[in-house]
Design a protein around this motif. Structure first.
Motif, PDB file in Angstrom:
ATOM      1  N   ALA A 134       0.851  -1.193   0.054  1.00 41.97           N
ATOM      2  CA  ALA A 134      -0.447   0.358  -0.056  1.00 41.97           C
ATOM      3  C   ALA A 134       1.139   1.754   0.262  1.00 41.97           C
ATOM      4  O   ALA A 134       0.120   2.208  -0.777  1.00 41.97           O
ATOM      5  N   GLU A 135       1.860   1.110   1.173  1.00 41.68           N
ATOM      6  CA  GLU A 135       2.781   2.119   0.448  1.00 41.68           C
ATOM      7  C   GLU A 135       3.289   2.741  -0.809  1.00 41.68           C
ATOM      8  O   GLU A 135       3.251   3.384  -1.141  1.00 41.68           O
ATOM      9  N   THR A 136       3.997   1.944  -1.323  1.00 39.66           N
ATOM     10  CA  THR A 136       4.349   2.057  -3.102  1.00 39.66           C
ATOM     11  C   THR A 136       3.587   2.733  -3.735  1.00 39.66           C
ATOM     12  O   THR A 136       3.539   3.527  -4.301  1.00 39.66           O
ATOM     13  N   ALA A 137       2.197   2.128  -3.331  1.00 37.74           N
ATOM     14  CA  ALA A 137       0.857   2.504  -4.247  1.00 37.74           C
ATOM     15  C   ALA A 137       0.766   4.046  -4.347  1.00 37.74           C
ATOM     16  O   ALA A 137      -0.385   4.474  -5.004  1.00 37.74           O
ATOM     17  N   ARG A 138       0.396   3.825  -1.972  1.00 34.11           N
ATOM     18  CA  ARG A 138      -0.067   5.707  -2.535  1.00 34.11           C
ATOM     19  C   ARG A 138       1.358   6.708  -2.670  1.00 34.11           C
ATOM     20  O   ARG A 138       0.969   7.702  -2.631  1.00 34.11           O
ATOM     21  N   SER A 139       2.514   6.515  -2.728  1.00 29.57           N
ATOM     22  CA  SER A 139       3.319   6.681  -3.180  1.00 29.57           C
ATOM     23  C   SER A 139       3.971   7.354  -4.502  1.00 29.57           C
ATOM     24  O   SER A 139       3.720   8.192  -5.161  1.00 29.57           O
TER      25      SER A 139
END
Length: 506
Positions: free
Chosen positions: A192-197
């Protein structure tokens, strides 16, 4: 993959400039004189003008003005180094590096931290600090060169005013998982962190493009073909000498939020309009690299499968300590396959990925610092599923070819292989088991052969009988913590030969 560089580079809200002069010019930003007081005043005045443009372009409201500050190169470099040392992402880096090396994604003798510090301080162009709510401007880059950077960074300022980036961006779990329940919770939120970045940087890149297109009267939404051309230029690392010599993992992970984030944002923008592409995506962000790479799946709310991890602790906890686990998403598979098998193989295989997880454990017998820093102390399992048997077999061949390159004293033990579905090796770091069953591929490295087989059978049985989980099932409310990334972007500025390269950070 929680060990991906997108997660590792949580440091500061930073943007970098690469070549800001026309090709052939010898003068670069390092050689420019500090701006005059009048130029500084002009740049400060432009902040409000550009902020109004960003608000109009994104439909994100201006809740309050943005503080601005002018910094020298020395001040910026000191800031970056302090933030790098203090940030939780940098501390995660130290643990993740050994897993990246065990996978073969980094060479054993590569030192990640000093390389990233060098990259951070290479060619800074400006940054928005979402903790102090300040856009930081640079006194050695001329105002006209910083204005497109401001359009990018002030997009982050309005994102921050809309959702509070400090709470929205970071959905990683920093603690070490020690139970099956926690293991699967980690897998749920891993990408999720990769996607939000990619959302945050993709939106900022869309605004950057619209700002540079102003003389033409067009926007990214009006010229969809332009987005693909600009995406190609994102992958040009010539404006960043440090990034140009980076390992493939770092190059692609650093570029991902900008290149794929831009494509994702453009797809949502063209189909759903500005409200959907900006406020809508911030309110309901994607949860995986798969959704970023396939925006149509995000827009139709297609489920993203996350493989289950059974309770393997009774098999491991006597001899091993839990170290790391995560999802091997389509982005990770693309990087790994290109590194091991070339770009053509990666292009063909990555879309056939259908789920993947890894688990790393450290031997309790590793007690000294040197022993703990060695990949020999790590046992690694990796299980992936593929859309068909041919893709599974192709991936296994690519992965198997790397075993002699990762380890020394490699001997294949055909006499110990149960049947044609297994490959068994002895190496200087212990046994390696590669196994295929239908469209599933299992890799065990560093575990004894009997233990690796038990782990394989346990994991495969859960996939066969357990329900598919959906990535990010509970992550569609903007909450949680800071995820500041650095990546690189290079684009041709419409109407001139000027180029900009960003290594961005909210």
């Amino acid at each position: 993959m929680r060990v991906s560089v997108c997660a590792l580079l949580a440091v500061a809200s930073v943007a970098y400039a690469g070549q800001s002069s026309a090709p052939g010019d010898k003068a670069g930003p390092e050689e420019q004189s500090p701006m005059t007081k009048e130029q500084a005043k002009e740049l400060f005045r432009s902040v409000d003008e550009i902020l109004n443009f960003v608000s109009s372009d994104t439909k994100l409201p201006i809740e309050h003005s943005v503080k601005r500050k002018l910094l020298s190169r020395d001040e910026v470099n000191r800031y970056l180094r302090v933030k790098f040392d203090e940030d939780e992402g940098a501390r995660r880096l130290e643990r993740s590096e050994i897993v990246l090396k065990k996978f073969g994604l980094l060479d054993r003798d590569f030192h990640l931290r000093p390389f990233l510090v060098e990259l951070l301080t290479e060619q800074i162009a400006g940054f928005y600090d979402n903790k102090t709510k300040t856009v930081n401007l640079l006194n050695w880059i001329q105002p006209e060169e910083q204005k497109p950077v401001l359009a990018h960074e002030l997009t982050h300022a309005l994102q921050d005013q809309k959702v509070d980036l400090t709470k929205w961006s970071d959905v990683s779990l920093n603690d070490t998982s020690r139970t099956a329940k926690d293991d699967n919770h980690h897998l749920q939120v891993d990408e999720a962190e990769t996607a939000r970045s990619a959302v945050a940087e993709g939106q900022a890149m869309a605004v950057f493009i619209d700002y540079t297109l102003r003389p033409t009267g067009k926007t990214l939404a009006d010229a969809p073909a332009l987005g693909e051309k600009l995406k190609d230029s994102v992958e040009d690392t010539s404006g960043s000498p440090v990034l140009a010599r980076a390992p493939l993992l770092l190059q692609q992970s650093l570029l991902f939020p900008y290149s794929e984030g831009l494509s994702f944002e453009q797809a949502v923008l063209v189909k759903g309009g500005r409200q959907a592409a900006f406020a809508g995506v911030l309110a309901n962000p994607p949860s995986s690299s798969f959704e970023i790479m396939h925006p149509e799946a995000y827009m139709v709310h297609a489920p993203v499968p996350v493989l289950r991890l059974p309770d393997i602790h009774p098999l491991l906890d006597t001899e091993y300590t839990p170290y790391d686990l995560g999802v091997m998403g389509e982005l990770d598979v693309r990087i790994l396959t290109e590194l091991f098998g070339g770009r053509e193989m990666a292009t063909a295989l990555a879309p056939e990925w259908d789920g993947g997880i890894y688990y790393a454990a450290q031997r309790k017998s590793a007690v000294t610092a040197a022993e703990k820093e060695s990949t020999a102390s790590i046992g690694l399992l990796y299980y992936s599923q593929w859309k068909n048997q041919d893709s599974a077999r192709s991936f296994l061949r690519v992965y198997a070819a790397q075993i002699p390159r990762k380890y020394s004293n490699v001997v294949r033990r055909t006499q110990d292989e149960a049947d044609e579905t297994e490959q068994v090796y002895s190496t200087n770091e212990g046994d390696v088991l590669l196994s295929i069953s239908d469209s599933g591929v299992f890799v065990g490295e560093g575990f004894s052969l009997p233990l690796a087989r038990k782990l394989r059978d346990s994991i495969a049985s859960v996939q066969a009988h357990g329900p598919i989980q959906i990535a990010g099932d509970k992550l569609h409310d903007p909450a949680l913590n800071l995820s500041n990334l650095m990546s690189s972007f290079g684009a041709i500025k419409p109407g001139s030969l000027e180029r900009y390269t960003f290594i961005g950070h909210r």
